[in-house]
Design an enzyme around this catalytic site. Structure first.
Site, mmCIF file in Angstrom:
data_model
loop_
_atom_site.group_PDB
_atom_site.id
_atom_site.type_symbol
_atom_site.label_atom_id
_atom_site.label_comp_id
_atom_site.label_asym_id
_atom_site.label_seq_id
_atom_site.Cartn_x
_atom_site.Cartn_y
_atom_site.Cartn_z
ATOM 1 N N GLY A 10 0.817 -1.205 0.000
ATOM 2 C CA GLY A 10 0.000 0.000 0.000
ATOM 3 C C GLY A 10 0.851 1.255 0.000
ATOM 4 O O GLY A 10 2.082 1.210 0.116
ATOM 5 N N PHE A 11 0.190 2.381 -0.109
ATOM 6 C CA PHE A 11 0.882 3.665 -0.189
ATOM 7 C C PHE A 11 1.709 3.930 1.070
ATOM 8 O O PHE A 11 2.943 4.032 1.019
ATOM 9 C CB PHE A 11 -0.173 4.753 -0.409
ATOM 10 C CG PHE A 11 0.351 6.155 -0.395
ATOM 11 C CD1 PHE A 11 1.582 6.478 -0.942
ATOM 12 C CD2 PHE A 11 -0.417 7.171 0.154
ATOM 13 C CE1 PHE A 11 2.049 7.778 -0.939
ATOM 14 C CE2 PHE A 11 0.040 8.475 0.169
ATOM 15 C CZ PHE A 11 1.272 8.782 -0.376
ATOM 16 N N ILE A 12 1.062 3.996 2.214
ATOM 17 C CA ILE A 12 1.786 4.265 3.460
ATOM 18 C C ILE A 12 2.653 3.069 3.834
ATOM 19 O O ILE A 12 3.776 3.227 4.325
ATOM 20 C CB ILE A 12 0.803 4.617 4.586
ATOM 21 C CG1 ILE A 12 -0.011 5.853 4.213
ATOM 22 C CG2 ILE A 12 1.544 4.840 5.904
ATOM 23 C CD1 ILE A 12 -1.151 6.167 5.166
ATOM 24 N N TYR A 151 -16.467 3.071 7.050
ATOM 25 C CA TYR A 151 -15.008 3.089 7.140
ATOM 26 C C TYR A 151 -14.572 3.534 8.531
ATOM 27 O O TYR A 151 -13.777 2.871 9.198
ATOM 28 C CB TYR A 151 -14.430 4.019 6.074
ATOM 29 C CG TYR A 151 -12.969 4.345 6.280
ATOM 30 C CD1 TYR A 151 -12.007 3.346 6.251
ATOM 31 C CD2 TYR A 151 -12.548 5.654 6.519
ATOM 32 C CE1 TYR A 151 -10.657 3.641 6.459
ATOM 33 C CE2 TYR A 151 -11.215 5.956 6.714
ATOM 34 C CZ TYR A 151 -10.275 4.942 6.685
ATOM 35 O OH TYR A 151 -8.956 5.234 6.896
ATOM 36 N N LYS A 155 -12.823 1.305 11.731
ATOM 37 C CA LYS A 155 -11.567 1.691 12.381
ATOM 38 C C LYS A 155 -11.762 1.882 13.883
ATOM 39 O O LYS A 155 -10.871 1.558 14.685
ATOM 40 C CB LYS A 155 -11.019 2.975 11.745
ATOM 41 C CG LYS A 155 -10.340 2.745 10.411
ATOM 42 C CD LYS A 155 -9.089 1.893 10.572
ATOM 43 C CE LYS A 155 -8.212 1.898 9.348
ATOM 44 N NZ LYS A 155 -6.983 1.089 9.538
#
Length: 323
Positions: A10-12, A151, A155
């Protein structure tokens, strides 16, 4: 030390892996390489990581407890950094089940295996979306009990599950709440990547509302630094990682126009009920507990992102965008 890093493609996740490797950690990266957005971008990040010493990749889904258990049997992990997540506020309304399955249940799978295998440090990536409706700047003690999207709710479920495992089994947990992360090789469903590609191509950019909404845009390399620092033993703490300097979306667009040398064409749509008008992180806790402050402002961060886009133009310009 061996670190299990989920969401490594993923990006992070990919930036966090690079930071860990630069510090001499062995990184066992996992990712399911799902097609929520263009998989070629995930593979691009993964190809770079696979060239580095100390990186070991396994394709698996954190929803699969059995596959995870095999991995925990293979390695003796010193810590887990859980960045695997289904992201995106709007899509979570269309398909909430995958969000709870990955973000909440997947986190519980990892916590249960940490308990079983005596892994005593856990870092969870969470989100500023939990602060909807709270007064700014957002501090970690805000009562985030009214999430306005599946979402955010998924979380929240992950966060409270982490507290349960800390309380019952002594697992040391740092929850890092991220604020609008952007940067090179970023997600094509996020505004910065989308706007760069669309403005460069002369295509209209979609604005929900009038563009006056603001975000605490935070450069990905700063986020990776804060995530690695979150490996520090803290007991159980929630810590904001943000830029502490919100910018209007219209300002970000102006920077993109300036660096690309083209004007944006706008297409306006109604503001989405599940979106937030503004985000703004109070980061005093990150400064005091982790010694962390962001270094890259929005103007410089957009320049670096556009430089990456230009340097990888033949690849980046062909990435499919996702709303």
């Amino acid at each position: 030390m061996y670190i299990l890093l989920t969401g490594a493609a993923g990006f992070i996740g990919s930036w966090t892996a690079k930071k860990l490797l630069s510090l001499g950690y062995n990184v066992v990266g996992v990712d399911n390489l799902n097609d929520y957005y263009d998989v070629r971008l995930k593979q691009h990040r993964l190809d770079i990581l696979n060239e580095q010493k100390g990186f070991h990749f396994h394709r698996l889904d954190i929803e699969n407890f059995g596959a995870l258990e095999v991995l925990f049997d293979m390695y003796k992990f010193d810590a887990v950094i859980n960045l695997a997540a289904r992201a995106g506020v709007r899509y979570s309304i269309e398909n909430p089940f995958v969000y709870y399955n990955t973000n909440t249940n997947g986190t519980v799978n990892l916590l249960e295996l940490c308990k079983k295998h005596k892994v005593d440090k856990f870092v969870l990536a969470s989100t500023s979306s939990l602060y909807a409706g709270q007064e700014m700047p957002f501090t970690e003690d805000k009562p985030v009990n009214t999430p306005i999207s599946p979402y955010a709710a998924s979380k929240k479920g992950a966060e409270v599950s982490c507290y349960t495992y800390h309380y019952l089994f002594g697992i040391d947990v740092t929850v890092v709440r991220y604020f609008t992360v952007y940067g090179p090789a970023g997600r094509p469903d996020m505004s910065i990547f989308r706007f760069i590609k669309q403005i460069d191509a002369g295509e209209p950019i979609i604005i929900y509302g009038d563009g006056s909404q603001s975000r605490d845009f935070t450069y990905v390399e700063d986020i990776a630094e804060g995530t690695v620092r979150a490996l520090k033993k803290v007991g159980y703490e929630i810590i904001n990682l943000g830029n502490n300097n919100p910018n209007k979306l219209s300002e970000a667009i102006r920077y993109i126009e300036d660096y690309i040398g083209k004007k944006a064409v706008y297409e306006y749509r109604p503001f989405h009920k599940a979106d937030m008008l503004a985000t703004w992180a109070n980061i005093e806790k990150a400064k005091n507990m982790l010694g962390w402050t962001p270094k890259v402002d929005l103007k410089e961060g957009i320049k670096r992102t556009i430089d990456w886009y230009k340097d990888n133009y033949d690849f980046a310009s062909k990435i499919n965008l996702t709303e």
